[in-house]
Design an enzyme around this catalytic site. Structure first.
Site, PDB file in Angstrom:
ATOM      1  N   VAL A 176      -5.894   2.631  14.792  1.00  0.00           N
ATOM      2  CA  VAL A 176      -5.841   3.746  15.730  1.00  0.00           C
ATOM      3  C   VAL A 176      -7.262   4.284  15.846  1.00  0.00           C
ATOM      4  CG1 VAL A 176      -3.419   4.384  15.390  1.00  0.00           C
ATOM      5  CG2 VAL A 176      -5.163   5.357  13.899  1.00  0.00           C
ATOM      6  N   SER A 177      -7.515   5.046  16.881  1.00  0.00           N
ATOM      7  CA  SER A 177      -8.892   5.471  17.149  1.00  0.00           C
ATOM      8  C   SER A 177      -9.362   6.676  16.365  1.00  0.00           C
ATOM      9  CB  SER A 177      -9.058   5.754  18.648  1.00  0.00           C
ATOM     10  OG  SER A 177      -8.826   4.575  19.376  1.00  0.00           O
ATOM     11  N   THR A 178      -8.435   7.568  15.971  1.00  0.00           N
ATOM     12  CA  THR A 178      -8.860   8.794  15.297  1.00  0.00           C
ATOM     13  C   THR A 178      -8.007   9.052  14.068  1.00  0.00           C
ATOM     14  OG1 THR A 178      -7.368  10.274  16.496  1.00  0.00           O
ATOM     15  CG2 THR A 178      -9.492   9.806  17.529  1.00  0.00           C
TER      16      THR A 178
END
Length: 185
Positions: free
Chosen positions: A9-11
């Site tokens: 996931v990105s964050t």
């Protein structure tokens, strides 16, 4: 042949449970990272650890191709490296769903679409922030340094404390201390 999973996931605030639920039952080991998929492979520790762990005959498994990355060039580099090492890729969902032992148009297309979706998300976010600013609303994170911490940071600096000591004492990052002391940076 072992199935080795990659969850991304990105964050830090995004959840990985859905991906783990899909991969954990079928994979021997699952690697996770919470970092942007636009970054180069060397800047993605979860991916590099997974790549180092994989052996000839293994299969890197992802829920969707964009978990490999949202940068077409970096994604192609990863795929080429894997296929040259005798490692297959298994994609559980999306247009490239299936097992792949070599590059194909569908894999390349799926990576290109992932990069395009990322570009679209960035554009829409930027447009939304500009629209909100035009209406007088300010977006972004709340400031970490409140009215109580700001004078404390300046006082500690005046007493000769290092930025590292101030950050530890006030409970903020070194970068926040830098930005508070030098707001033009």
């Amino acid at each position: 042949m072992a199935l080795i999973g990659l969850v991304r996931v990105s964050t830090d605030t995004q959840k990985t449970r859905r991906q783990h639920d899909a991969l954990a039952p079928i994979c021997l080991k699952v690697f996770e990272e919470k970092i942007s998929g636009k970054l180069a492979v060397d800047d993605r520790p979860g991916l590099t650890t997974a790549l180092d762990y994989l052996r000839d005959g293994d299969m890197l498994t992802v829920q969707e191709v964009d978990r490999l990355g949202r940068n077409l060039l970096e994604g192609l580099i990863v795929l080429n490296d894997l296929f040259q090492r005798g490692i297959a890729v298994k994609v559980l969902e999306g247009i490239a769903a299936g097992e792949h032992t070599e590059r194909s148009l569908i894999l390349d297309l799926a990576l290109a679409l992932a990069e395009d979706r990322r570009r679209d998300i960035v554009r829409k976010t930027k447009n939304g922030l500009e629209s909100a600013r035009a209406r007088g609303r300010v977006g972004g994170r709340r400031p970490v340094v409140d009215a109580d911490k700001r004078p404390l940071i300046f006082a500690r600096r005046a007493e000769g404390e290092s930025i590292r000591q101030i950050a530890a004492g006030v409970g903020v990052s070194i970068g926040v201390v830098h930005k508070t002391l030098n707001p033009t940076l």
